[in-house]
Design a protein around this motif. Structure first.
Motif, PDB file in Angstrom:
ATOM      1  N   UNK A 223       0.842  -1.200   0.000  1.00 24.26           N
ATOM      2  CA  UNK A 223       0.000   0.000   0.000  1.00 24.26           C
ATOM      3  C   UNK A 223       0.872   1.242   0.000  1.00 24.26           C
ATOM      4  N   UNK A 224       0.485   2.208  -0.795  1.00 20.85           N
ATOM      5  CA  UNK A 224       1.194   3.480  -0.793  1.00 20.85           C
ATOM      6  C   UNK A 224       0.812   4.235   0.481  1.00 20.85           C
ATOM      7  N   UNK A 225       1.810   4.533   1.298  1.00 19.88           N
ATOM      8  CA  UNK A 225       1.521   5.200   2.570  1.00 19.88           C
ATOM      9  C   UNK A 225       1.961   6.653   2.569  1.00 19.88           C
ATOM     10  N   UNK A 226       2.776   7.007   1.575  1.00 14.93           N
ATOM     11  CA  UNK A 226       3.322   8.374   1.565  1.00 14.93           C
ATOM     12  C   UNK A 226       2.195   9.399   1.489  1.00 14.93           C
TER      13      UNK A 226
ATOM     14  N   UNK B 287      -0.711   9.033   2.681  1.00 15.60           N
ATOM     15  CA  UNK B 287      -1.641   8.907   3.815  1.00 15.60           C
ATOM     16  C   UNK B 287      -1.113   9.765   4.964  1.00 15.60           C
ATOM     17  N   UNK B 288      -1.137  11.071   4.747  1.00 17.18           N
ATOM     18  CA  UNK B 288      -0.512  11.951   5.730  1.00 17.18           C
ATOM     19  C   UNK B 288      -1.421  13.132   6.064  1.00 17.18           C
TER      20      UNK B 288
ATOM     21  N   UNK C 169      -4.618  14.781   8.102  1.00 19.65           N
ATOM     22  CA  UNK C 169      -5.413  14.552   9.313  1.00 19.65           C
ATOM     23  C   UNK C 169      -6.573  15.538   9.354  1.00 19.65           C
TER      24      UNK C 169
ATOM     25  N   UNK D 187      -6.590  10.917  15.341  1.00 21.50           N
ATOM     26  CA  UNK D 187      -5.218  10.366  15.273  1.00 21.50           C
ATOM     27  C   UNK D 187      -4.915   9.599  13.990  1.00 21.50           C
ATOM     28  N   UNK D 188      -5.939   9.043  13.342  1.00 17.42           N
ATOM     29  CA  UNK D 188      -5.693   8.226  12.152  1.00 17.42           C
ATOM     30  C   UNK D 188      -5.347   9.108  10.950  1.00 17.42           C
ATOM     31  N   UNK D 189      -4.189   8.885  10.312  1.00 18.45           N
ATOM     32  CA  UNK D 189      -3.885   9.650   9.098  1.00 18.45           C
ATOM     33  C   UNK D 189      -4.733   9.134   7.938  1.00 18.45           C
TER      34      UNK D 189
ATOM     35  N   UNK E 107       1.078  17.642   7.360  1.00 12.58           N
ATOM     36  CA  UNK E 107       2.445  17.881   7.814  1.00 12.58           C
ATOM     37  C   UNK E 107       3.010  19.020   6.959  1.00 12.58           C
ATOM     38  N   UNK E 108       3.472  20.109   7.575  1.00 13.85           N
ATOM     39  CA  UNK E 108       4.012  21.190   6.758  1.00 13.85           C
ATOM     40  C   UNK E 108       5.141  20.660   5.856  1.00 13.85           C
ATOM     41  N   UNK E 109       5.244  21.184   4.678  1.00 11.85           N
ATOM     42  CA  UNK E 109       6.261  20.800   3.673  1.00 11.85           C
ATOM     43  C   UNK E 109       6.085  19.374   3.182  1.00 11.85           C
ATOM     44  N   UNK E 110       4.979  18.755   3.486  1.00  6.28           N
ATOM     45  CA  UNK E 110       4.781  17.392   2.984  1.00  6.28           C
ATOM     46  C   UNK E 110       3.328  17.213   2.564  1.00  6.28           C
TER      47      UNK E 110
ATOM     48  N   UNK F   5       0.061  -3.893   7.129  1.00  4.68           N
ATOM     49  CA  UNK F   5       0.941  -2.770   6.788  1.00  4.68           C
ATOM     50  C   UNK F   5       0.269  -1.447   7.188  1.00  4.68           C
TER      51      UNK F   5
ATOM     52  N   UNK G 169       1.471   1.134  10.077  1.00  4.28           N
ATOM     53  CA  UNK G 169       1.686   2.547   9.761  1.00  4.28           C
ATOM     54  C   UNK G 169       0.925   3.435  10.743  1.00  4.28           C
TER      55      UNK G 169
ATOM     56  N   UNK H 150       2.670   6.073  13.190  1.00  4.36           N
ATOM     57  CA  UNK H 150       2.247   7.468  13.018  1.00  4.36           C
ATOM     58  C   UNK H 150       1.798   8.053  14.356  1.00  4.36           C
ATOM     59  N   UNK H 151       0.996   7.297  15.053  1.00  2.00           N
ATOM     60  CA  UNK H 151       0.432   7.818  16.293  1.00  2.00           C
ATOM     61  C   UNK H 151       1.468   7.914  17.409  1.00  2.00           C
TER      62      UNK H 151
ATOM     63  N   UNK I 267       7.500  13.422   9.750  1.00  5.14           N
ATOM     64  CA  UNK I 267       8.180  13.905   8.545  1.00  5.14           C
ATOM     65  C   UNK I 267       9.273  12.922   8.141  1.00  5.14           C
TER      66      UNK I 267
ATOM     67  N   UNK J 121       7.746   9.809   6.610  1.00  6.58           N
ATOM     68  CA  UNK J 121       7.286  10.025   5.231  1.00  6.58           C
ATOM     69  C   UNK J 121       8.478  10.141   4.280  1.00  6.58           C
TER      70      UNK J 121
ATOM     71  N   UNK K  36       9.787   6.693   3.693  1.00  2.00           N
ATOM     72  CA  UNK K  36       8.914   5.928   2.793  1.00  2.00           C
ATOM     73  C   UNK K  36       9.036   6.400   1.351  1.00  2.00           C
TER      74      UNK K  36
END
Lengths: 681, 75
Positions: free
Chosen positions: A599-602, A604-605, A607, A649-651, A676-679, B47, B51, B55-56, B64, B67, B70
């Motif tokens: 799974x692509x997690x990048x 998933x950021x 909130x 809390x869940x992204x 997330x700043x800058x992301x 997975x 994650x 994250x939490x 950061x 990420x 990743x």
């Protein structure tokens, strides 16, 4: 009592080898592309080829292979050399269907667990083999890309069209023009229960991948929206366009069109008469007979003053048809002068020759028509039609699909023995390429699809058609990779589809156990309509459909929880469980991701920060929405709603988070996105 | 009913994974590397769960870093 048997079974199962190899039998064009497609799944294949190839269509192919075995793939020892017992799948893609079928039987005897993917055009045999062998799927490499060709011919608006559980599903590309009802609407607002936006492309940009766009963007003039829609809308829309076009034609235009048609027909007739020797003879003979008929009628009329014009005409016709003896048969003195008798004899002799020629030509025409008194085909469309050049197997399939889509089309077959009963509703031209192209109204055609079996002829036809019509969609069939690369430079706006390259992706995906329902092309990528049945250790099990979509980069288009009925365009908030059936649109990379479970997690950021609620009901409803969309525990959601302001809390993926905020706001819960700043994922 | 043992084993695995990751993340950079390696080895639902746990457990800087890691190691 069954202890030895149980032990034996236990030993056998413990000795079962891990299936981690892939075997490709036949390294022709199809086989080589299968190796490349398998490599895209991250696996190296073992290959069997009968003779050592002198050159490769794909230059670095040997580097993509784990091993190359030279030999007959039907032989057990060759299959054993290829580690058949460790093969997860065997792709039998030689050009000889008999070899493929024989190898399939041999493979199944040696390894009952391996998946067999067979190249075959014999539907009945495929069905029987599937029943007998199990874990088996067969494809016709020419059939798979037929839809891709047909859709390319439709132009730019319809990208994909297929049936799922009897319901029609279409993928469309919509360019926003002035006055468009979608203009100035937010993208998510275009979504409905039957329609889902897949991508949005700004006028200046190119589509990178599905989901890489912002659902809260306002649609502007010149933008393109790619969407999927269930129901009959696509066909209805296509028909409507054609009908309205027809309605718009004024009477003067219709008259002009009839006159042009008449002129064309006359020119065509004259051209044909002079071009073809046999018709020249017919014309010459006909003229001679007519001239003689005229002279004879006049002479008889003027010599025998009492006779009528019709009697004079009849006497001349009788003489021309060899009836001299009927008029001058009796040997007795006659009051007819000698010169007129001589002329009559001449009429009979010349008439016998030329009328004979006409009889012969008529007989030849009747015989060559093979007595197929089939229904007259409709006339060749004047404009906005599709011209299909080459009506072989794939050409016929494309023509049938276009007829199903109710598209005006004309088929050109270069084979004089072409089955004239094929698609009687389709205008058909049979003959050499120059003549046929001149009749097909190429200059006003919407699309030209060139599908002959000869690649060089396809190129020649493509270049010829480009000279006549620069603006039409040009779709070309190739087999080889090298030619395709070169042609792209030569014909920059043409869509050049490699039959085997497109089909190979379906073969490779099928090797992993997936059921490929259909495929279509989107921005030069092959999109596979793929069906999954969720199993216990599946990489889809336990995920929300939104997580499958954004995590693996696919679009879920059908979900079914047996025995319930299936749902088209399912909700993103459904959680997949064992036994569920899911159909997705995916490219080969996405299928590989699902296969690997990566799974692509990048992305998933994102909130969601919930600020406040205005009513007590909103606390309860807000928690439900959070749990449903984010997939988090309901208790976590309730705790969050009872301690505001707070961050979930869940992204989440961006579209998922945006939808959550939207739905919360609609339920009078104030919420906003946090990242997330800058992301920015 | 038939799926109950499966659900239990899945829940047990999730709980164990969560404990391992939480424990690993207590050990600074090395712990982070181990947690991320565990994450990379997991597939599908596990997975995703791994994650979420990582994250939490992390603050904004850690997230950061996660990420970035990743994106560098994505295929």
């Amino acid at each position: 009592m069954d202890t030895p048997a149980v032990n034996q079974q236990f030993i056998a199962s413990s000795q079962q080898q891990k299936l981690d190899r892939f075997l490709v039998c036949g390294l022709g064009s199809n086989g080589q592309h299968c190796v490349v497609a398998l490599r895209e799944f991250g696996v190296k294949a073992i290959a069997i080829e009968q003779v050592q190839p002198q050159s490769w269509e794909i230059p670095n192919l040997p580097d993509l292979l784990e091993d190359l075995i030279i030999g007959d793939c039907r032989e057990n020892n060759i299959l054993q050399q290829a580690k058949i017992k460790r093969c997860r799948a065997v792709l039998l893609v030689t050009s000889n269907e008999q070899i493929n079928a024989e190898t399939a039987l041999a493979v199944r005897q040696l390894n009952p667990r391996t998946r067999i993917v067979l190249r075959s055009t014999k539907e009945n045999l495929n069905r029987l083999l599937s029943e007998q062998l199990g874990n088996f799927i067969a494809f016709d490499p020419n059939q798979l890309p037929a839809t891709a060709f047909a859709l390319a011919a439709l132009g730019t608006e319809v990208l994909g069209l297929f049936k799922l559980d009897g319901k029609l599903v279409g993928v469309g590309k919509h360019l926003i023009k002035p006055g468009d009802p979608w203009c100035n609407r937010l993208l998510y607002d275009i979504n409905s229960r039957q329609r889902r936006v897949l991508a949005h492309i700004h006028s200046s940009n190119q589509l990178s991948s599905l989901h890489q766009w912002d659902i809260e963007t306002k649609v502007k003039l010149g933008d393109t929206v790619i969407y999927i829609e269930a129901k009959e809308r696509f066909v209805a829309e296509l028909n409507q366009r054609q009908t309205s076009r027809r309605e718009r034609q004024s009477n003067s235009k219709i008259l002009a069109s009839i006159w042009n048609n008449f002129k064309d027909k006359t020119n065509e007739f004259l051209q044909l008469s002079f071009q073809q020797q046999i018709r020249k003879v017919a014309l010459f003979s006909g003229i001679i007979v007519l001239v003689l008929l005229l002279i004879g009628t006049i002479l008889f009329k003027f010599y025998f003053k009492d006779t009528t014009w019709f009697s004079a005409f009849s006497a001349t016709a009788i003489l021309l048809l060899g009836g001299y003896s009927d008029l001058f048969g009796e040997f007795k003195p006659s009051d007819i002068p000698w010169w007129l008798q001589l002329f009559s004899l001449e009429l009979t002799v010349v008439g016998t020759v030329f009328v004979g020629v006409i009889y012969a030509l008529l007989t030849e025409a009747l015989l060559s028509s093979k007595f197929q008194f089939v229904k007259r085909r409709p006339p060749i469309p004047q404009n906005n039609h599709v011209v299909i050049v080459g009506l072989g197997r794939i050409g016929k399939q494309v023509a049938s699909l276009l007829q199903e889509f109710k598209q005006p089309q004309v088929g050109i077959s270069l084979d004089p023995d072409f089955d004239r009963t094929f698609l009687p509703e389709m205008p058909l031209i049979i003959g050499n390429i120059n003549d046929s192209l001149s009749k097909a109204n190429l200059a006003t055609a919407k699309s030209i699809v060139v599908l002959t079996n000869d690649e060089i002829l396809n190129l020649e036809i493509a270049l010829m058609t480009r000279e006549i019509n620069q603006n039409s969609n040009l779709i070309l069939r190739t087999y080889g990779q090298n030619l395709r690369n070169n042609w792209t430079q030569l014909l920059p706006n043409a869509q050049i589809l490699g039959v085997y390259a497109v089909a190979a992706e379906a073969f490779a995906a099928a090797a992993f156990g997936e059921n490929i329902i259909d495929l279509f092309r989107l921005n030069n990528r092959t999109i596979l309509v793929t069906e999954y049945e969720v199993e216990t250790d599946d990489t889809l099990n336990g995920l929300l459909i939104s997580e499958v979509a954004y995590g693996y980069g696919v679009v879920a288009i059908l979900h079914q929880k047996p025995p319930n009925a299936s749902t088209l365009i399912p909700s993103d908030d459904l959680k997949l469980a064992v036994g569920d059936r899911l159909v997705v649109l995916a490219d080969i990379n996405a299928l590989r991701r699902i296969e690997e479970g990566s799974l692509n997690l990048i992305n998933k950021c994102w909130q969601v920060r919930v600020e406040a609620v205005t009513t007590s009901d909103a606390v309860f409803e807000g928690a439900n929405i959070i749990s449903r969309i984010s997939g988090c525990n309901l208790n976590t959601a309730r705790e969050l709603m009872n301690n505001l302001p707070n961050i979930l809390p869940t992204p989440l993926y961006k579209h998922q988070a945006q939808r959550l905020v939207r739905e919360l706001n609609q339920s009078l819960v104030k919420a906003r996105l946090v990242t997330i700043p800058d992301f920015h994922g | 009913m038939t799926n109950e043992p499966e659900i239990n084993s899945q829940q047990l695995k999730l709980a164990a994974l969560s404990d391992t990751l939480c424990a690993a993340l207590k050990y600074g950079e090395e712990g982070f590397q181990i947690a991320v390696r565990i994450l990379q080895n997991e597939t599908g639902q596990m997975r995703l769960a791994a994650y979420h746990v990582i994250w939490q457990e992390l603050d904004e800087t850690g997230r950061k870093k996660l990420l970035k890691y990743l994106s560098q190691h994505s295929n």
